[in-house]
Design a protein around this motif. Sequence first.
Motif, PDB file in Angstrom:
ATOM      1  N   GLY A  71     -67.798  44.174 111.434  1.00  0.00           N
ATOM      2  CA  GLY A  71     -67.191  45.319 110.963  1.00  0.00           C
ATOM      3  C   GLY A  71     -67.504  45.637 109.679  1.00  0.00           C
ATOM      4  N   GLU A  72     -67.110  46.899 108.953  1.00  0.00           N
ATOM      5  CA  GLU A  72     -67.581  47.583 107.730  1.00  0.00           C
ATOM      6  C   GLU A  72     -66.103  47.798 107.262  1.00  0.00           C
ATOM      7  OE1 GLU A  72     -70.097  50.619 105.314  1.00  0.00           O
ATOM      8  OE2 GLU A  72     -70.076  50.540 107.015  1.00  0.00           O
ATOM      9  N   ILE A  73     -65.833  47.449 105.997  1.00  0.00           N
ATOM     10  CA  ILE A  73     -64.725  47.924 105.102  1.00  0.00           C
ATOM     11  C   ILE A  73     -65.056  49.438 104.389  1.00  0.00           C
ATOM     12  CG2 ILE A  73     -63.282  47.725 103.205  1.00  0.00           C
ATOM     13  CD1 ILE A  73     -63.481  44.708 103.625  1.00  0.00           C
ATOM     14  N   LYS A  74     -64.389  50.471 104.707  1.00  0.00           N
ATOM     15  CA  LYS A  74     -64.504  51.639 104.241  1.00  0.00           C
ATOM     16  C   LYS A  74     -63.204  52.146 103.458  1.00  0.00           C
ATOM     17  CE  LYS A  74     -67.558  54.060 104.965  1.00  0.00           C
ATOM     18  NZ  LYS A  74     -68.956  53.903 104.097  1.00  0.00           N
ATOM     19  N   SER A  75     -63.455  52.959 102.688  1.00  0.00           N
ATOM     20  CA  SER A  75     -62.382  53.929 101.824  1.00  0.00           C
ATOM     21  C   SER A  75     -61.249  52.962 101.226  1.00  0.00           C
ATOM     22  CB  SER A  75     -61.667  54.893 103.097  1.00  0.00           C
ATOM     23  OG  SER A  75     -62.693  55.446 103.234  1.00  0.00           O
ATOM     24  N   MET A  76     -61.527  51.862 100.601  1.00  0.00           N
ATOM     25  CA  MET A  76     -60.625  51.200  99.975  1.00  0.00           C
ATOM     26  C   MET A  76     -60.314  51.936  98.747  1.00  0.00           C
ATOM     27  SD  MET A  76     -59.668  47.789 101.207  1.00  0.00           S
ATOM     28  CE  MET A  76     -59.388  47.200  99.625  1.00  0.00           C
ATOM     29  N   ARG A  77     -59.065  52.188  98.376  1.00  0.00           N
ATOM     30  CA  ARG A  77     -58.694  52.999  97.332  1.00  0.00           C
ATOM     31  C   ARG A  77     -57.121  52.695  96.906  1.00  0.00           C
ATOM     32  NH1 ARG A  77     -61.657  55.641  93.583  1.00  0.00           N
ATOM     33  NH2 ARG A  77     -60.440  57.118  92.256  1.00  0.00           N
ATOM     34  N   THR A  78     -57.074  52.773  95.614  1.00  0.00           N
ATOM     35  CA  THR A  78     -55.641  52.766  95.138  1.00  0.00           C
ATOM     36  C   THR A  78     -55.630  53.986  94.189  1.00  0.00           C
ATOM     37  OG1 THR A  78     -55.929  51.148  93.593  1.00  0.00           O
ATOM     38  CG2 THR A  78     -54.837  50.554  95.454  1.00  0.00           C
ATOM     39  N   PRO A  79     -54.607  54.816  94.089  1.00  0.00           N
ATOM     40  CA  PRO A  79     -54.659  55.830  93.166  1.00  0.00           C
ATOM     41  C   PRO A  79     -54.704  55.320  91.763  1.00  0.00           C
ATOM     42  CG  PRO A  79     -52.878  56.033  94.719  1.00  0.00           C
ATOM     43  CD  PRO A  79     -53.286  54.744  94.852  1.00  0.00           C
ATOM     44  N   ALA A  80     -55.133  55.980  90.848  1.00  0.00           N
ATOM     45  CA  ALA A  80     -55.450  55.462  89.541  1.00  0.00           C
ATOM     46  C   ALA A  80     -53.804  55.333  88.844  1.00  0.00           C
ATOM     47  CB  ALA A  80     -55.967  56.836  88.722  1.00  0.00           C
ATOM     48  N   ALA A  81     -53.052  56.071  89.051  1.00  0.00           N
ATOM     49  CA  ALA A  81     -51.452  55.770  89.057  1.00  0.00           C
ATOM     50  C   ALA A  81     -50.804  54.573  89.327  1.00  0.00           C
ATOM     51  CB  ALA A  81     -50.885  57.196  88.989  1.00  0.00           C
ATOM     52  N   SER A  82     -51.427  53.907  90.512  1.00  0.00           N
ATOM     53  CA  SER A  82     -50.737  52.744  91.002  1.00  0.00           C
ATOM     54  C   SER A  82     -51.819  51.524  91.225  1.00  0.00           C
ATOM     55  CB  SER A  82     -50.425  53.265  92.648  1.00  0.00           C
ATOM     56  OG  SER A  82     -49.610  54.389  92.562  1.00  0.00           O
ATOM     57  N   GLY A  86     -51.284  45.332  93.431  1.00  0.00           N
ATOM     58  CA  GLY A  86     -51.397  44.714  94.754  1.00  0.00           C
ATOM     59  C   GLY A  86     -51.622  45.359  95.872  1.00  0.00           C
ATOM     60  N   ALA A  87     -51.779  46.524  95.803  1.00  0.00           N
ATOM     61  CA  ALA A  87     -51.982  47.433  97.170  1.00  0.00           C
ATOM     62  C   ALA A  87     -53.442  47.166  97.667  1.00  0.00           C
ATOM     63  CB  ALA A  87     -51.686  48.762  97.082  1.00  0.00           C
ATOM     64  N   GLY A  88     -54.362  46.891  96.884  1.00  0.00           N
ATOM     65  CA  GLY A  88     -55.822  46.762  97.244  1.00  0.00           C
ATOM     66  C   GLY A  88     -55.900  45.461  97.753  1.00  0.00           C
ATOM     67  N   ARG A  89     -55.368  44.457  97.215  1.00  0.00           N
ATOM     68  CA  ARG A  89     -55.233  43.179  97.709  1.00  0.00           C
ATOM     69  C   ARG A  89     -54.731  43.066  99.069  1.00  0.00           C
ATOM     70  NH1 ARG A  89     -56.925  38.400  95.992  1.00  0.00           N
ATOM     71  NH2 ARG A  89     -57.407  39.317  93.900  1.00  0.00           N
ATOM     72  N   ALA A  90     -53.617  43.911  99.205  1.00  0.00           N
ATOM     73  CA  ALA A  90     -52.795  43.671 100.370  1.00  0.00           C
ATOM     74  C   ALA A  90     -53.432  44.360 101.524  1.00  0.00           C
ATOM     75  CB  ALA A  90     -51.204  44.225 100.258  1.00  0.00           C
ATOM     76  N   VAL A  91     -54.127  45.421 101.425  1.00  0.00           N
ATOM     77  CA  VAL A  91     -54.815  46.193 102.271  1.00  0.00           C
ATOM     78  C   VAL A  91     -56.081  45.367 102.699  1.00  0.00           C
ATOM     79  CG1 VAL A  91     -56.128  47.867 100.994  1.00  0.00           C
ATOM     80  CG2 VAL A  91     -55.278  48.432 103.496  1.00  0.00           C
ATOM     81  N   LEU A  92     -56.716  44.712 101.934  1.00  0.00           N
ATOM     82  CA  LEU A  92     -57.937  43.892 102.092  1.00  0.00           C
ATOM     83  C   LEU A  92     -57.698  42.837 102.907  1.00  0.00           C
ATOM     84  CD1 LEU A  92     -61.091  43.501 101.720  1.00  0.00           C
ATOM     85  CD2 LEU A  92     -60.375  42.221  99.597  1.00  0.00           C
ATOM     86  N   GLU A  93     -56.475  42.205 102.632  1.00  0.00           N
ATOM     87  CA  GLU A  93     -56.085  40.757 103.393  1.00  0.00           C
ATOM     88  C   GLU A  93     -55.777  41.222 104.795  1.00  0.00           C
ATOM     89  OE1 GLU A  93     -53.087  39.271 100.848  1.00  0.00           O
ATOM     90  OE2 GLU A  93     -54.544  38.113  99.723  1.00  0.00           O
ATOM     91  N   HIS A  94     -55.135  42.410 104.908  1.00  0.00           N
ATOM     92  CA  HIS A  94     -54.759  42.940 106.387  1.00  0.00           C
ATOM     93  C   HIS A  94     -55.953  43.547 107.089  1.00  0.00           C
ATOM     94  CE1 HIS A  94     -51.888  45.167 109.079  1.00  0.00           C
ATOM     95  NE2 HIS A  94     -53.037  45.894 109.233  1.00  0.00           N
ATOM     96  N   THR A 111     -70.696  49.033  98.174  1.00  0.00           N
ATOM     97  CA  THR A 111     -70.100  49.765  97.001  1.00  0.00           C
ATOM     98  C   THR A 111     -70.873  49.969  95.999  1.00  0.00           C
ATOM     99  OG1 THR A 111     -67.936  49.177  95.766  1.00  0.00           O
ATOM    100  CG2 THR A 111     -69.278  47.483  95.840  1.00  0.00           C
ATOM    101  N   GLY A 112     -70.383  50.424  94.813  1.00  0.00           N
ATOM    102  CA  GLY A 112     -71.341  51.111  94.069  1.00  0.00           C
ATOM    103  C   GLY A 112     -71.677  49.741  92.633  1.00  0.00           C
ATOM    104  N   THR A 113     -72.531  50.187  91.833  1.00  0.00           N
ATOM    105  CA  THR A 113     -73.179  49.359  91.051  1.00  0.00           C
ATOM    106  C   THR A 113     -72.490  49.573  89.549  1.00  0.00           C
ATOM    107  OG1 THR A 113     -75.069  50.682  90.719  1.00  0.00           O
ATOM    108  CG2 THR A 113     -75.232  48.918  91.912  1.00  0.00           C
ATOM    109  N   PRO A 119     -64.086  45.873  88.961  1.00  0.00           N
ATOM    110  CA  PRO A 119     -62.759  45.202  89.648  1.00  0.00           C
ATOM    111  C   PRO A 119     -62.536  45.127  91.115  1.00  0.00           C
ATOM    112  CG  PRO A 119     -62.117  46.912  87.860  1.00  0.00           C
ATOM    113  CD  PRO A 119     -63.852  46.959  88.115  1.00  0.00           C
ATOM    114  N   ALA A 120     -63.320  46.117  91.772  1.00  0.00           N
ATOM    115  CA  ALA A 120     -63.487  46.139  93.261  1.00  0.00           C
ATOM    116  C   ALA A 120     -64.573  44.800  93.509  1.00  0.00           C
ATOM    117  CB  ALA A 120     -64.086  47.295  93.775  1.00  0.00           C
ATOM    118  N   HIS A 121     -65.543  44.312  92.744  1.00  0.00           N
ATOM    119  CA  HIS A 121     -66.308  43.344  93.003  1.00  0.00           C
ATOM    120  C   HIS A 121     -65.621  42.212  92.962  1.00  0.00           C
ATOM    121  CE1 HIS A 121     -70.059  45.870  91.558  1.00  0.00           C
ATOM    122  NE2 HIS A 121     -69.613  46.509  92.787  1.00  0.00           N
ATOM    123  N   ASN A 122     -64.851  42.131  91.959  1.00  0.00           N
ATOM    124  CA  ASN A 122     -63.926  40.806  91.551  1.00  0.00           C
ATOM    125  C   ASN A 122     -63.128  40.558  92.827  1.00  0.00           C
ATOM    126  OD1 ASN A 122     -65.242  40.418  89.237  1.00  0.00           O
ATOM    127  ND2 ASN A 122     -63.560  41.515  87.810  1.00  0.00           N
TER     128      ASN A 122
END
Length: 156
Positions: A71-82, A86-94, A111-113, A119-122
Amino acid sequence: MRIEIDDLSRPQVHALLQEHLTNMYELSPPEHVFALDVNKLKAPEITFWSVWEEGNLIGCGALKELSVSQGEIKSMRTPAASRNRGAGRAVLEHIIAVAKQRGYTRLNLETGTHAAFEPAHNLYRSKGFTLSGPFGSYRPDPHSVFMELRLGGSEG
Protein backbone atom coordinates in the motif's frame (compact mmCIF):
# COMPACT_ATOMS: atom_id res chain seq x y z
CA MET A 1 -10.25 12.14 18.73
CA ARG A 2 -12.34 10.15 16.23
CA ILE A 3 -10.98 8.62 13.00
CA GLU A 4 -13.57 7.67 10.40
CA ILE A 5 -13.73 6.54 6.81
CA ASP A 6 -14.73 9.62 4.86
CA ASP A 7 -16.68 9.90 1.61
CA LEU A 8 -14.97 13.22 0.76
CA SER A 9 -18.25 15.12 0.60
CA ARG A 10 -17.90 17.59 3.47
CA PRO A 11 -16.73 21.17 2.88
CA GLN A 12 -14.25 20.97 5.78
CA VAL A 13 -12.51 18.02 4.10
CA HIS A 14 -12.44 19.84 0.76
CA ALA A 15 -10.87 22.88 2.44
CA LEU A 16 -8.20 20.78 4.16
CA LEU A 17 -7.32 19.00 0.93
CA GLN A 18 -7.13 22.34 -0.87
CA GLU A 19 -4.80 23.63 1.86
CA HIS A 20 -2.70 20.50 1.33
CA LEU A 21 -2.50 20.92 -2.46
CA THR A 22 -1.77 24.64 -2.23
CA ASN A 23 1.06 24.00 0.23
CA MET A 24 2.53 21.20 -1.90
CA TYR A 25 2.66 23.53 -4.91
CA GLU A 26 4.33 26.19 -2.74
CA LEU A 27 7.07 23.76 -1.65
CA SER A 28 7.77 21.76 -4.82
CA PRO A 29 7.85 22.44 -8.56
CA PRO A 30 4.44 21.62 -10.11
CA GLU A 31 5.75 18.65 -12.11
CA HIS A 32 7.05 17.12 -8.84
CA VAL A 33 3.81 17.36 -6.85
CA PHE A 34 2.12 13.97 -6.45
CA ALA A 35 -0.64 14.98 -4.02
CA LEU A 36 -4.13 13.95 -5.12
CA ASP A 37 -7.18 16.16 -5.45
CA VAL A 38 -10.62 15.21 -4.11
CA ASN A 39 -11.70 13.45 -7.31
CA LYS A 40 -8.56 11.29 -7.50
CA LEU A 41 -8.93 10.37 -3.84
CA LYS A 42 -12.34 8.85 -4.67
CA ALA A 43 -10.67 6.08 -6.70
CA PRO A 44 -11.81 2.58 -5.65
CA GLU A 45 -8.28 1.54 -4.61
CA ILE A 46 -8.07 4.41 -2.08
CA THR A 47 -9.52 4.52 1.43
CA PHE A 48 -9.64 8.01 2.93
CA TRP A 49 -9.97 8.82 6.64
CA SER A 50 -10.70 12.09 8.42
CA VAL A 51 -9.81 12.86 12.04
CA TRP A 52 -12.25 14.85 14.17
CA GLU A 53 -12.13 16.36 17.62
CA GLU A 54 -15.13 18.10 19.15
CA GLY A 55 -16.67 18.59 15.71
CA ASN A 56 -13.49 20.04 14.20
CA LEU A 57 -11.53 18.42 11.39
CA ILE A 58 -7.96 18.05 12.68
CA GLY A 59 -6.42 15.71 10.12
CA CYS A 60 -6.71 13.25 7.30
CA GLY A 61 -4.87 10.45 5.56
CA ALA A 62 -5.42 7.85 2.88
CA LEU A 63 -4.25 4.39 1.94
CA LYS A 64 -3.92 3.40 -1.70
CA GLU A 65 -3.72 -0.29 -2.55
CA LEU A 66 -0.80 -0.83 -4.94
CA SER A 67 -1.09 -4.64 -4.96
CA VAL A 68 -2.38 -7.38 -2.69
CA SER A 69 0.81 -7.01 -0.63
CA GLN A 70 1.61 -3.30 -0.81
CA GLY A 71 0.00 0.00 0.00
CA GLU A 72 0.89 3.66 -0.30
CA ILE A 73 0.13 6.39 2.21
CA LYS A 74 -1.45 9.46 0.55
CA SER A 75 -2.81 12.83 1.69
CA MET A 76 -1.48 12.91 5.24
CA ARG A 77 -2.38 16.37 6.51
CA THR A 78 -3.21 18.30 9.64
CA PRO A 79 -4.48 21.87 9.31
CA ALA A 80 -1.87 24.48 10.19
CA ALA A 81 -4.02 25.62 13.12
CA SER A 82 -4.28 22.07 14.55
CA ARG A 83 -0.67 20.89 14.45
CA ASN A 84 1.08 19.17 17.36
CA ARG A 85 -2.12 17.68 18.78
CA GLY A 86 -1.44 14.08 17.74
CA ALA A 87 -3.81 13.80 14.78
CA GLY A 88 -1.03 12.98 12.31
CA ARG A 89 0.39 10.26 14.52
CA ALA A 90 -3.10 8.87 15.20
CA VAL A 91 -4.08 8.61 11.54
CA LEU A 92 -0.67 7.17 10.62
CA GLU A 93 -1.03 4.48 13.29
CA HIS A 94 -4.55 3.78 12.02
CA ILE A 95 -3.33 3.42 8.43
CA ILE A 96 -0.52 1.07 9.53
CA ALA A 97 -3.03 -1.06 11.46
CA VAL A 98 -5.36 -1.27 8.43
CA ALA A 99 -2.42 -2.17 6.17
CA LYS A 100 -1.54 -5.03 8.54
CA GLN A 101 -5.20 -6.17 8.63
CA ARG A 102 -5.19 -6.24 4.83
CA GLY A 103 -2.11 -8.46 4.90
CA TYR A 104 0.24 -5.96 3.28
CA THR A 105 3.92 -6.76 3.69
CA ARG A 106 5.07 -3.26 2.82
CA LEU A 107 3.73 0.25 3.20
CA ASN A 108 5.26 2.96 0.99
CA LEU A 109 5.11 6.72 0.83
CA GLU A 110 6.47 9.63 -1.18
CA THR A 111 6.99 13.02 0.38
CA GLY A 112 8.97 16.15 -0.35
CA THR A 113 12.55 17.18 0.31
CA HIS A 114 11.93 20.80 1.38
CA ALA A 115 12.82 21.58 5.01
CA ALA A 116 9.11 22.04 5.72
CA PHE A 117 8.68 18.26 5.29
CA GLU A 118 11.13 17.43 8.10
CA PRO A 119 8.40 17.06 10.78
CA ALA A 120 6.68 14.51 8.53
CA HIS A 121 9.97 12.67 7.93
CA ASN A 122 10.50 12.53 11.71
CA LEU A 123 6.97 11.19 12.28
CA TYR A 124 7.44 8.46 9.67
CA ARG A 125 10.87 7.49 11.06
CA SER A 126 9.38 7.32 14.57
CA LYS A 127 6.96 4.64 13.33
CA GLY A 128 9.74 2.57 11.70
CA PHE A 129 9.75 3.90 8.13
CA THR A 130 13.14 3.87 6.43
CA LEU A 131 14.42 5.51 3.27
CA SER A 132 13.84 3.49 0.12
CA GLY A 133 13.91 3.97 -3.60
CA PRO A 134 11.04 4.82 -5.91
CA PHE A 135 8.12 2.38 -5.99
CA GLY A 136 5.13 1.84 -8.26
CA SER A 137 5.18 4.36 -11.11
CA TYR A 138 7.49 6.83 -9.33
CA ARG A 139 10.91 7.56 -10.78
CA PRO A 140 14.04 8.93 -9.08
CA ASP A 141 13.31 12.56 -8.29
CA PRO A 142 15.46 15.16 -6.49
CA HIS A 143 12.26 16.65 -4.99
CA SER A 144 11.03 13.35 -3.52
CA VAL A 145 11.86 11.28 -0.46
CA PHE A 146 10.67 7.68 -0.69
CA MET A 147 10.13 5.67 2.48
CA GLU A 148 8.86 2.21 3.36
CA LEU A 149 7.72 0.23 6.34
CA ARG A 150 8.16 -3.54 6.24
CA LEU A 151 5.14 -5.15 7.85
CA GLY A 152 6.27 -8.78 7.82
CA GLY A 153 5.12 -11.74 5.79
CA SER A 154 6.48 -12.70 2.40
CA GLU A 155 7.03 -10.12 -0.31
CA GLY A 156 4.70 -10.26 -3.27
